[in-house]
Design an enzyme around this catalytic site. Structure first.
Site, PDB file in Angstrom:
ATOM      1  N   HIS A  81       0.815  -1.225   0.000  1.00 23.64           N
ATOM      2  CA  HIS A  81       0.000   0.000   0.000  1.00 23.64           C
ATOM      3  C   HIS A  81       0.847   1.273   0.000  1.00 23.64           C
ATOM      4  O   HIS A  81       0.326   2.363  -0.190  1.00 23.64           O
ATOM      5  CB  HIS A  81      -0.918   0.037   1.231  1.00 23.64           C
ATOM      6  CG  HIS A  81      -1.921  -1.065   1.255  1.00 23.64           C
ATOM      7  ND1 HIS A  81      -2.807  -1.276   0.228  1.00 23.64           N
ATOM      8  CD2 HIS A  81      -2.187  -2.040   2.170  1.00 23.64           C
ATOM      9  CE1 HIS A  81      -3.570  -2.325   0.502  1.00 23.64           C
ATOM     10  NE2 HIS A  81      -3.209  -2.812   1.677  1.00 23.64           N
ATOM     11  N   ASP A  90      -2.879 -10.616  -1.966  1.00 23.99           N
ATOM     12  CA  ASP A  90      -3.358 -10.011  -0.723  1.00 23.99           C
ATOM     13  C   ASP A  90      -4.785  -9.534  -0.997  1.00 23.99           C
ATOM     14  O   ASP A  90      -5.095  -9.089  -2.099  1.00 23.99           O
ATOM     15  CB  ASP A  90      -2.462  -8.819  -0.348  1.00 23.99           C
ATOM     16  CG  ASP A  90      -2.874  -8.167   0.962  1.00 23.99           C
ATOM     17  OD1 ASP A  90      -2.158  -8.380   1.966  1.00 23.99           O
ATOM     18  OD2 ASP A  90      -3.892  -7.456   0.997  1.00 23.99           O
ATOM     19  N   HIS A 118      -6.360  -7.011  -0.196  1.00 22.62           N
ATOM     20  CA  HIS A 118      -6.513  -5.589  -0.479  1.00 22.62           C
ATOM     21  C   HIS A 118      -5.786  -5.215  -1.764  1.00 22.62           C
ATOM     22  O   HIS A 118      -4.793  -5.846  -2.120  1.00 22.62           O
ATOM     23  CB  HIS A 118      -5.957  -4.751   0.681  1.00 22.62           C
ATOM     24  CG  HIS A 118      -6.559  -5.078   2.012  1.00 22.62           C
ATOM     25  ND1 HIS A 118      -5.944  -5.920   2.912  1.00 22.62           N
ATOM     26  CD2 HIS A 118      -7.733  -4.697   2.576  1.00 22.62           C
ATOM     27  CE1 HIS A 118      -6.700  -6.030   3.995  1.00 22.62           C
ATOM     28  NE2 HIS A 118      -7.807  -5.312   3.804  1.00 22.62           N
ATOM     29  N   TYR A 154      -4.307 -11.874   8.816  1.00 17.92           N
ATOM     30  CA  TYR A 154      -4.503 -11.466  10.209  1.00 17.92           C
ATOM     31  C   TYR A 154      -5.161 -12.505  11.090  1.00 17.92           C
ATOM     32  O   TYR A 154      -5.446 -12.257  12.244  1.00 17.92           O
ATOM     33  CB  TYR A 154      -5.255 -10.129  10.233  1.00 17.92           C
ATOM     34  CG  TYR A 154      -4.538  -9.118   9.372  1.00 17.92           C
ATOM     35  CD1 TYR A 154      -3.411  -8.466   9.845  1.00 17.92           C
ATOM     36  CD2 TYR A 154      -4.919  -8.910   8.041  1.00 17.92           C
ATOM     37  CE1 TYR A 154      -2.698  -7.589   9.036  1.00 17.92           C
ATOM     38  CE2 TYR A 154      -4.206  -8.031   7.225  1.00 17.92           C
ATOM     39  CZ  TYR A 154      -3.102  -7.382   7.723  1.00 17.92           C
ATOM     40  OH  TYR A 154      -2.394  -6.534   6.931  1.00 17.92           O
TER      41      TYR A 154
HETATM   42  N1  Q9C Z   1     -12.549  -3.348   6.760  1.00 17.67           N
HETATM   43  C1  Q9C Z   1      -2.501  -5.056   4.512  1.00 17.67           C
HETATM   44  O1  Q9C Z   1      -3.159  -6.052   4.495  1.00 17.67           O
HETATM   45  N2  Q9C Z   1      -8.189  -2.133   7.403  1.00 17.67           N
HETATM   46  N3  Q9C Z   1      -2.988  -3.871   4.887  1.00 17.67           N
HETATM   47  C2  Q9C Z   1      -9.385  -1.760   6.740  1.00 17.67           C
HETATM   48  C3  Q9C Z   1     -11.794  -2.168   6.599  1.00 17.67           C
HETATM   49  C4  Q9C Z   1      -6.979  -1.717   6.809  1.00 17.67           C
HETATM   50  C5  Q9C Z   1      -4.356  -3.813   5.276  1.00 17.67           C
HETATM   51  C6  Q9C Z   1     -10.597  -2.152   7.518  1.00 17.67           C
HETATM   52  C7  Q9C Z   1      -6.178  -2.875   6.414  1.00 17.67           C
HETATM   53  C8  Q9C Z   1      -4.798  -2.576   5.907  1.00 17.67           C
HETATM   54  C9  Q9C Z   1      -1.087  -5.087   4.101  1.00 17.67           C
HETATM   55 ZN    ZN Z   2      -4.149  -6.959   2.908  1.00 21.27          ZN
END
Ligand code: Q9C
Ligand code: ZN
Length: 723
Positions: free
Chosen positions: A137, A174, A176, A307
């Site tokens: 990101h 990933d 995202h 996670y």
């Molecule tokens: N449901 C990576 O996985 N959370 N970054 C958003 C919305 C942010 C993720 C919550 C997640 C960042 C590397």
């Molecule tokens: Zn992610």
């Protein structure tokens, strides 16, 4: 001369120092690397891997893609008080700063670069960096989503700048969207960025318009940025494999990367609260297996998100196992991909098919034929419909949380399912990778001596488990089946040729008889439920055996024969699809096929149907008599057979028996056998160069695919989806 295959593994305890001092909701925690590393230890993978030297990135390396100002800000956090850290964190989205953030980010970045360098320098074939903080990101001037430096992007840029690489594929699974990577290479055709991510029409973080499928790159880079937005949660192995088969593999084979970097986030895995997807840990091994024939096997996995510590650890360990060349654990038979995923895939194909000629399969993409609602209008000039994203101002989509009321309940179910999967995981282990049945002829000399000589010349002879029994007699074939089902050997090859008892038979008959004997033995001795037979005997299809296999739905027979007389022999059926889709004959239009056609037949037809069938054993009936023959205009090359074998190895716990007809001696036949043996012994595949199916090939594949629609869910997407 073959080098031993090595897998690099990078890990450093110092990467656990950075954490959120104040926000326990930020799940990017030190255990995210400790646990996966521990799981690799439990699987005894550490001693099998080559440790990769973790190191700090140099300023010069950081500055490849990040601004001095960006680096300076992160550096300044080293000496901040907790209040100052909090204040700085507020300026970015989903970011915390800690006095050790700079050190960890430097180490994660340097280690990523080191792993990719080690792969380029062939110290290791492939590798995994168990690192944090993640990177995808982060952009030039932005900390974002737990990311500080963009590990994958900088490692790729370093490969371009320092090693003059020309084509790098970045696969980002990933959950995202890695908008950071997208922005860095948006104009650059040397880096193909491919991302599958939770999007929900923009309602999922990072809520960017630019994460949709129509952001395909700009200028020279147009067509080299591929977003596959997932607009619903709960996407499964079936959905992801559908994307691999229909978009990623075709494009990857056409792109022909020199190196693959995976932004390996496991937040799309079953049980991860961030993704709410359902990819099972074993499926990542399949992703790796499907990518491994490309780029000569040069695959670098860099940890991004993930996670749920259990699914994360299991997924990482199974990924490392796959990199080491272990068989892929069996996954559930795939089923129909979600309508929403089909829609996204068709949208991606729609916007890319002008750029990528490998994406020519969907009949419903003709104007007027589609009932897909959001499909863009047909265009002849892509430039006309896409506005370029504004460099400074990336449009945001209003955030809205629409978690369904039963999400909590569903989540509990997923966790329970995950635990069952992890606890009941059966991993097949064999003493040998490959058994080869060999035989002596009357004069006491080994038959097929020329082939064995070739194997010896390539160093492929000693690692094999050799035993007598290369003729097609029942006893000898039973012996081969035993080797595989008793887990003495992962797979087996038998060289079939005419012998005393088969003097009268034609060549194809002999292979048919052998296959039939193998099948009979599996059923009688081992209660095998489902057997996949792939037939590329070339000259004519394995007609006899087709008739024998009346036992429908337990044998899936796929013939890919390409000689000119296919279908003309009196006993050969000319039907493309018979027996409820369990008898499939791809009739190549002219009889000639090339590498691009054979590979396309695999990603478009054989693999989707095979993953849905989910065999307990794969049998390959092969001959290489048609390869490079004078009368044959085109034929697949020897290394191409290695590729299709590698793709098939993902099935049936790697239980694969190959019967090769060898009646004539020729250099090319020996080469083909060597290429197969090499792959079955875990050596990397040879690069094939850029591959596209021919127009003839596409027509043949489409015809077969259309006929398979009523029988196989994975082919069903070719029909318009219901409103
Ligand atoms: N449901 C990576 O996985 N959370 N970054 C958003 C919305 C942010 C993720 C919550 C997640 C960042 C590397
Ligand atoms: Zn992610």
């Amino acid at each position: 001369e073959l080098k031993r295959r090595r897998t690099g593994l990078a890990y450093n305890e110092k990467l656990t120092k950075h954490f959120s001092l104040w926000n326990p909701d930020f799940t990017e925690i030190p255990k995210r690397i400790e646990k996966p590393y521990e799981r690799c230890q439990q699987y005894k993978l550490l001693e099998r891997c080559e440790p990769v030297q973790s190191r700090n990135a140099t300023e010069e390396e950081m500055e490849l893609l990040h601004s001095k100002n960006h680096i300076q800000i992160l550096k300044s956090s080293i000496t901040m008080t907790e209040e100052e850290l909090k204040e700085l964190s507020q300026k970015s989205d989903y970011i915390y700063f800690h006095n050790d953030s700079y050190a960890s980010a430097c180490l994660a970045l340097g280690t990523s670069i080191q792993l990719v360098d080690d792969i380029i320098h062939q110290k290791v074939l492939n590798g995994f960096a168990i690192i944090r903080p993640p990177g995808h990101h982060a952009s030039r001037d932005q900390f974002n989503g737990y990311c500080y430096f963009n590990n994958a992007a900088v490692a790729a840029q370093n490969a371009l700048t320092k090693h003059q690489m020309k084509r790098i594929l970045i696969v980002d699974w990933d959950v995202h969207h890695g908008q950071g990577i997208q922005r860095f290479f948006y104009d650059d055709p040397r880096v193909l960025y491919f991302s599958i991510h939770r999007y929900e029409h923009g309602h999922e973080w990072p809520n960017l318009r630019e994460s949709d499928y129509d952001y395909i790159g700009r200028g020279e880079g147009q067509g080299y940025n591929i977003n596959v937005p997932l607009n619903v949660c709960g996407c499964t192995n079936s959905d992801y494999l559908f994307i691999f088969f229909n978009i990623l593999l075709p494009i990857a084979y056409q792109f022909d990367p020199e190196l693959i970097i995976v932004s390996a986030g496991f937040d799309c895995a079953l049980g991860c609260p961030e993704g709410e997807m359902e990819v099972t840990p074993a499926c990542f091994a399949h992703f790796i297996n499907l990518l491994s024939p490309l780029a000569g096997g040069k695959l670098a996995l860099l940890l991004e998100g993930g996670y749920n510590l259990d699914s994360l650890s299991e997924s990482v360990a199974l990924s490392v196992k796959a990199l080491l060349g272990d068989v892929c654990p069996v996954i559930h038979p795939t089923n129909k991909p979600k309508d929403s995923v089909i829609e996204s895939v068709l949208n991606v194909i729609k916007v890319l098919r002008l750029k990528w000629s490998c994406l020519q399969y969907q009949p419903l993409l003709n104007p007027g034929q589609s009932s897909i609602k959001t499909l863009l209008p047909s265009v002849s000039n892509l430039n006309s419909i896409f506005q370029s994203p504004n460099e400074e101002n990336y449009p945001l989509i209003q955030e809205c949380f629409n978690t369904s009321p039963d999400a909590e309940e569903k989540f509990g179910e997923n966790i329970a399912r995950l635990n069952t999967i992890i606890q009941t995981m059966k991993l097949r282990k064999t003493n040998y990778k490959l058994a080869i049945a060999c035989n002596e002829n009357q004069s006491g000399r080994p038959k097929h001596e020329d082939i064995y000589d070739k194997l010896k010349q390539y160093g492929l002879w000693n690692p094999c488990y050799m035993f007598l029994g290369g003729n097609s007699s029942e006893r000898e074939l039973t012996n081969i089946v035993d080797r595989v089902f008793k887990d003495e050997a992962q797979s087996a090859i038998t060289l079939v040729s005419k012998s005393g008892e088969h003097e009268e038979s034609s060549i194809t008959d002999i292979n048919s008889i052998s296959i039939f004997t193998i099948v009979k033995c599996c059923k009688q001795q081992y209660n095998t439920n489902r057997i996949l037979i792939v037939d590329w005997t070339g000259e004519s299809s394995c007609c006899k055996s087709k008739e024998w296999f009346v036992d429908k739905e337990s044998i899936l027979y796929i013939s890919l024969n390409w000689s000119k007389d296919v279908g003309q022999g009196a006993s050969c059926s000319s039907k493309t699809v018979e027996k409820n889709g369990f008898n499939i004959n791809i009739h190549w239009k002219t009889g000639d096929i090339e590498n691009g056609d054979l590979i396309a037949a695999f990603y478009q037809l054989v693999l989707p149907v095979a993953y849905e069938f989910s065999p307990d054993l794969v049998i390959i009936s092969a001959s290489f008599n048609q390869v490079n023959k004078k009368e044959v205009e085109y034929s697949p090359s020897a290394p191409c057979f290695g590729h299709v074998l590698q793709l098939l190895r993902g099935l049936a716990d790697g239980r694969l028996i190959m019967a090769i007809q060898c009646d004539s001696n020729s250099e090319i036949i020996s080469e083909c056998v060597a290429s197969c043996v090499s792959v079955l012994l875990d050596n990397p595949c040879t690069k094939l160069g850029t591959l596209v199916p021919s127009q003839r090939g596409i027509e043949s594949i489409c015809q077969t695919a259309d006929e398979l629609k009523p029988y196989w869910n994975s082919m069903n997407y070719r029909e318009a989806i219901p409103e």
